[in-house]
Scaffold this motif. Structure first.
Motif, PDB file in Angstrom:
ATOM      1  N   UNK A   1      18.150  25.542  26.501  1.00  0.00           N
ATOM      2  CA  UNK A   1      18.091  24.562  27.576  1.00  0.00           C
ATOM      3  C   UNK A   1      19.412  24.551  28.330  1.00  0.00           C
ATOM      4  N   UNK A   2      19.361  23.988  29.511  1.00  0.00           N
ATOM      5  CA  UNK A   2      20.568  23.806  30.328  1.00  0.00           C
ATOM      6  C   UNK A   2      20.603  22.327  30.735  1.00  0.00           C
ATOM      7  N   UNK A   3      21.613  21.620  30.237  1.00  0.00           N
ATOM      8  CA  UNK A   3      21.769  20.207  30.583  1.00  0.00           C
ATOM      9  C   UNK A   3      22.980  20.019  31.489  1.00  0.00           C
ATOM     10  N   UNK A   4      22.771  19.331  32.594  1.00  0.00           N
ATOM     11  CA  UNK A   4      23.883  19.069  33.503  1.00  0.00           C
ATOM     12  C   UNK A   4      23.384  18.569  34.839  1.00  0.00           C
ATOM     13  N   UNK A   5      24.323  18.297  35.735  1.00  0.00           N
ATOM     14  CA  UNK A   5      24.001  17.754  37.053  1.00  0.00           C
ATOM     15  C   UNK A   5      23.351  18.789  37.957  1.00  0.00           C
ATOM     16  N   UNK A   6      22.740  18.303  39.016  1.00  0.00           N
ATOM     17  CA  UNK A   6      22.223  19.161  40.086  1.00  0.00           C
ATOM     18  C   UNK A   6      23.336  19.291  41.126  1.00  0.00           C
ATOM     19  N   UNK A   7      24.077  20.397  41.071  1.00  0.00           N
ATOM     20  CA  UNK A   7      25.251  20.565  41.931  1.00  0.00           C
ATOM     21  C   UNK A   7      24.890  20.739  43.411  1.00  0.00           C
ATOM     22  N   UNK A   8      23.742  21.361  43.676  1.00  0.00           N
ATOM     23  CA  UNK A   8      23.318  21.512  45.081  1.00  0.00           C
ATOM     24  C   UNK A   8      23.111  20.120  45.686  1.00  0.00           C
ATOM     25  N   UNK A   9      22.455  19.268  44.923  1.00  0.00           N
ATOM     26  CA  UNK A   9      22.195  17.900  45.380  1.00  0.00           C
ATOM     27  C   UNK A   9      23.513  17.146  45.625  1.00  0.00           C
ATOM     28  N   UNK A  10      24.494  17.358  44.750  1.00  0.00           N
ATOM     29  CA  UNK A  10      25.795  16.696  44.946  1.00  0.00           C
ATOM     30  C   UNK A  10      26.407  17.087  46.296  1.00  0.00           C
ATOM     31  N   UNK A  11      26.414  18.397  46.578  1.00  0.00           N
ATOM     32  CA  UNK A  11      26.983  18.872  47.843  1.00  0.00           C
ATOM     33  C   UNK A  11      26.194  18.357  49.038  1.00  0.00           C
ATOM     34  N   UNK A  12      24.883  18.256  48.859  1.00  0.00           N
ATOM     35  CA  UNK A  12      24.019  17.772  49.930  1.00  0.00           C
ATOM     36  C   UNK A  12      24.334  16.303  50.236  1.00  0.00           C
ATOM     37  N   UNK A  13      24.553  15.526  49.181  1.00  0.00           N
ATOM     38  CA  UNK A  13      24.835  14.093  49.408  1.00  0.00           C
ATOM     39  C   UNK A  13      26.159  13.914  50.152  1.00  0.00           C
TER      40      UNK A  13
ATOM     41  N   UNK B   1      15.260  22.539  31.264  1.00  0.00           N
ATOM     42  CA  UNK B   1      16.291  22.062  32.201  1.00  0.00           C
ATOM     43  C   UNK B   1      16.328  20.533  32.114  1.00  0.00           C
ATOM     44  N   UNK B   2      17.488  19.988  31.802  1.00  0.00           N
ATOM     45  CA  UNK B   2      17.660  18.539  31.730  1.00  0.00           C
ATOM     46  C   UNK B   2      18.707  18.159  32.778  1.00  0.00           C
ATOM     47  N   UNK B   3      18.282  17.448  33.813  1.00  0.00           N
ATOM     48  CA  UNK B   3      19.185  17.088  34.917  1.00  0.00           C
ATOM     49  C   UNK B   3      19.746  15.694  34.667  1.00  0.00           C
ATOM     50  N   UNK B   4      21.061  15.604  34.647  1.00  0.00           N
ATOM     51  CA  UNK B   4      21.675  14.284  34.455  1.00  0.00           C
ATOM     52  C   UNK B   4      21.727  13.545  35.792  1.00  0.00           C
ATOM     53  N   UNK B   5      21.722  12.243  35.730  1.00  0.00           N
ATOM     54  CA  UNK B   5      21.666  11.419  36.943  1.00  0.00           C
ATOM     55  C   UNK B   5      23.070  11.056  37.412  1.00  0.00           C
ATOM     56  N   UNK B   6      23.288  11.163  38.709  1.00  0.00           N
ATOM     57  CA  UNK B   6      24.591  10.860  39.300  1.00  0.00           C
ATOM     58  C   UNK B   6      24.457   9.789  40.379  1.00  0.00           C
ATOM     59  N   UNK B   7      25.481   8.957  40.473  1.00  0.00           N
ATOM     60  CA  UNK B   7      25.517   7.949  41.536  1.00  0.00           C
ATOM     61  C   UNK B   7      26.434   8.421  42.659  1.00  0.00           C
TER      62      UNK B   7
END
Ligand code: AHR
Length: 306
Positions: free
Chosen positions: A119-131, A284-290
């Motif tokens: 598995x791969x656990x972590x943030x969605x980096x594309x989404x971070x850059x998009x925000x 794939x486990x996506x962590x939630x970011x604010x």
């Protein structure tokens, strides 16, 4: 040898603990320090783990060497945060041949054979850059906006994805231009040096987009040294949300932060326990970011853990 079918006690360390080898990227940032602490605090002897931890100092060859040594030791699980995306197939195949499940934390690999890791656990980096790109598009008006970009470590998943996400978000906004983009390697010192060069080369910078807080904090030092006011003369937008970053945001020197949650230790411990008891986990486990503006940072700063 060892593997997921084995019960605790098979290849374990003292007292039936689950043996885990973890290869960390390095200690390049405040985010990384919080991530390391989270992993070490979660995979303790009291929690049933025997953790071997190594710091690769941002070098892929050190990570490959560490993983090979965990394979040679016959640990039950290997977890690692890959410094760059490519070049992992051989060592991951060696782990697979040895029957050792591999868990990716924080950063991805580009291996086509996804059976090389569980598995791969972590943030969605594309989404971070998009925000970040959305914030720049929506908050800075319609006049021309010159952006300089401080990229993370070249070839790393967060540097690639945060660049892509930002570019996607600003596409179609003809007033926003990225006039320069260079790596600052996710460190404060390099963020400062690269920003000094940008300030000398470009008199008309409106925004610094730093792929992490530390490089943004380094850029702030450079902006101040150039006699300009960070957050006002030059807007600063970053990713992570570590305490130093949030402090600068609360003080108005950073304008917007998209969080990247570093507290992956408890989830990693749970994933391993699930596998150990014969269960399965999502690939794939996506962590939630604010995301935070100045008021948001002021509201949470006192209780920020890291
Ligand atoms: O992979 C996560 C990134 O690595 C963080 O955003 C950055 O601070 C760290 O160095």
């Amino acid at each position: 040898d060892s593997g997921d079918a084995e019960t605790a006690g098979g290849d374990s360390g003292d007292g039936g603990a689950i043996t885990v080898g973890f290869s960390q990227v390095g200690s390049e940032s405040g985010w990384r320090a919080a991530n390391t602490k989270s992993i070490q605090d979660a995979l303790t002897a009291e929690a049933g783990f025997d953790l071997s931890f190594s710091d690769a100092q941002q070098k892929q060859e050190n990570q490959i060497q560490a993983i090979r040594s965990y394979i040679a030791q016959g640990v039950q699980y290997i977890a690692f945060s890959p410094v760059v995306e490519s070049g992992w197939d051989s060592v991951l195949e060696e782990a697979k041949d040895a029957g050792i499940p591999v868990i990716l934390t924080d950063r991805a690999v580009d291996s086509e054979d996804t059976s090389l890791y569980v598995t791969f656990i972590g943030s969605d980096f594309v989404e971070e850059g998009k925000r970040i790109g959305d914030w720049v598009s929506e908050n800075l008006g319609t006049e021309p906006i010159n952006v300089v970009e401080l990229q993370g470590t070249t070839g790393s998943a967060p540097a690639i994805d945060r660049k892509t996400g930002f570019e996607d978000a600003i596409a179609g906004n003809d007033n926003i231009s990225v006039i320069a983009s260079e790596t600052g390697n996710f460190t404060r010192a390099e963020g400062k040096t690269v920003m000094e060069g940008f300030l000398q080369a470009y008199p008309d910078i409106d925004v610094v987009y730093a792929h992490n807080d530390d490089m943004g904090l380094g850029a702030i030092e450079a902006i101040k040294a150039a006699g300009k006011v960070p957050g006002k003369d030059i807007k600063v937008v970053t990713i992570d949300g570590v305490k130093d970053g949030m402090t600068a945001l609360a003080a108005g020197e950073i304008n917007y932060i998209v969080e990247c949650n570093p507290l992956l230790g408890p989830d990693l411990a749970e994933i391993i326990k699930t596998l150990e008891s014969g269960g399965t986990v999502e690939p794939r486990i996506v962590t939630q970011d604010e995301a935070f503006d100045q008021a948001g940072a002021q509201a949470v700063l006192a209780d920020r853990e890291y």
